[in-house]
Design a protein around this motif. Structure first.
Motif, PDB file in Angstrom:
ATOM      1  N   UNK A  22       0.794  -1.225   0.000  1.00  0.00           N
ATOM      2  CA  UNK A  22       0.000   0.000   0.000  1.00  0.00           C
ATOM      3  C   UNK A  22       0.822   1.269   0.000  1.00  0.00           C
ATOM      4  N   UNK A  23       2.012   1.223  -0.621  1.00  0.00           N
ATOM      5  CA  UNK A  23       2.913   2.385  -0.729  1.00  0.00           C
ATOM      6  C   UNK A  23       3.293   2.983   0.626  1.00  0.00           C
ATOM      7  N   UNK A  24       3.542   2.140   1.614  1.00  0.00           N
ATOM      8  CA  UNK A  24       4.044   2.596   2.905  1.00  0.00           C
ATOM      9  C   UNK A  24       5.571   2.580   2.823  1.00  0.00           C
ATOM     10  N   UNK A  25       6.169   3.763   2.887  1.00  0.00           N
ATOM     11  CA  UNK A  25       7.624   3.890   2.769  1.00  0.00           C
ATOM     12  C   UNK A  25       8.213   4.137   4.159  1.00  0.00           C
ATOM     13  N   UNK A  26       9.187   3.308   4.538  1.00  0.00           N
ATOM     14  CA  UNK A  26       9.888   3.448   5.810  1.00  0.00           C
ATOM     15  C   UNK A  26      11.353   3.713   5.506  1.00  0.00           C
TER      16      UNK A  26
END
Length: 180
Positions: A22-26
């Motif tokens: 879900x396009x979660x960038x860490x």
């Protein structure tokens, strides 16, 4: 075409970028960790030591999100590797700032001192009573907190008294002249 959106983001040594469901960038680095969720429309890809953001179509919404997404990810990478800081200057007779534990105490001409508690993830330094330095890894939080501090006493145009950013230029006005 978006000139900013097309540029790849170079990941410096010591920084780790992970792109989740879900396009979660860490982004993890020596100064800390930042996480953000981006639009499902953008395609965020990691290639060796760079991150590339691509858009599906050329409609107005996708064009807007393209550059924004790339810039936000770049700000996260810079934040965890170098950090951000804003410097404020205290000008005026009797105006001064001091640090008491995690509280910033400012005398700004009110009948009482103004006290502000440091928010989570932000550190405030007061090297001398006329200078305030706001530091942190999140660019948005640093800028927001610095503007809240400045809002207590914005610089006025006649004498330049108040709280101003170190790089801010105050356009001075001429005072009233007597009748001749």
């Amino acid at each position: 075409m978006s000139r900013i959106g097309l540029k790849p983001i170079v990941i410096p040594a010591g920084v780790e970028v992970t792109i989740g469901e879900g396009n979660v960038v860490t982004v993890k680095g020596p100064k800390g960790t930042l996480t953000n969720t981006f639009s499902q429309d953008m395609a965020i890809k990691k290639e060796e030591n760079t991150v590339v953001v691509e858009r599906p179509t050329d409609n107005k919404k996708h064009k807007s999100l393209h550059g924004l997404t790339r810039t936000l990810i770049n700000n996260m990478v810079i934040g965890v590797s170098e950090g951000y800081e804003k410097k404020l200057e205290v000008k005026g007779v009797g105006y001064r700032a001091a640090k008491q534990g995690k509280t910033l105490v400012m005398n700004l001409g009110f009948s009482h001192p103004v006290e502000m508690e440091d928010p989570e993830g932000i550190t405030v330094e007061v090297p001398n009573q006329f200078e305030i330095i706001v530091k942190g890894i999140d660019k948005q939080k640093v800028g927001n907190y610095a503007s809240k501090i400045r809002a207590w006493r914005k610089p006025e145009p006649y004498k330049g008294k108040g709280l101003k950013y170190a790089d801010e230029v105050i356009i001075r006005k001429e005072g009233k002249t007597g009748k001749k």
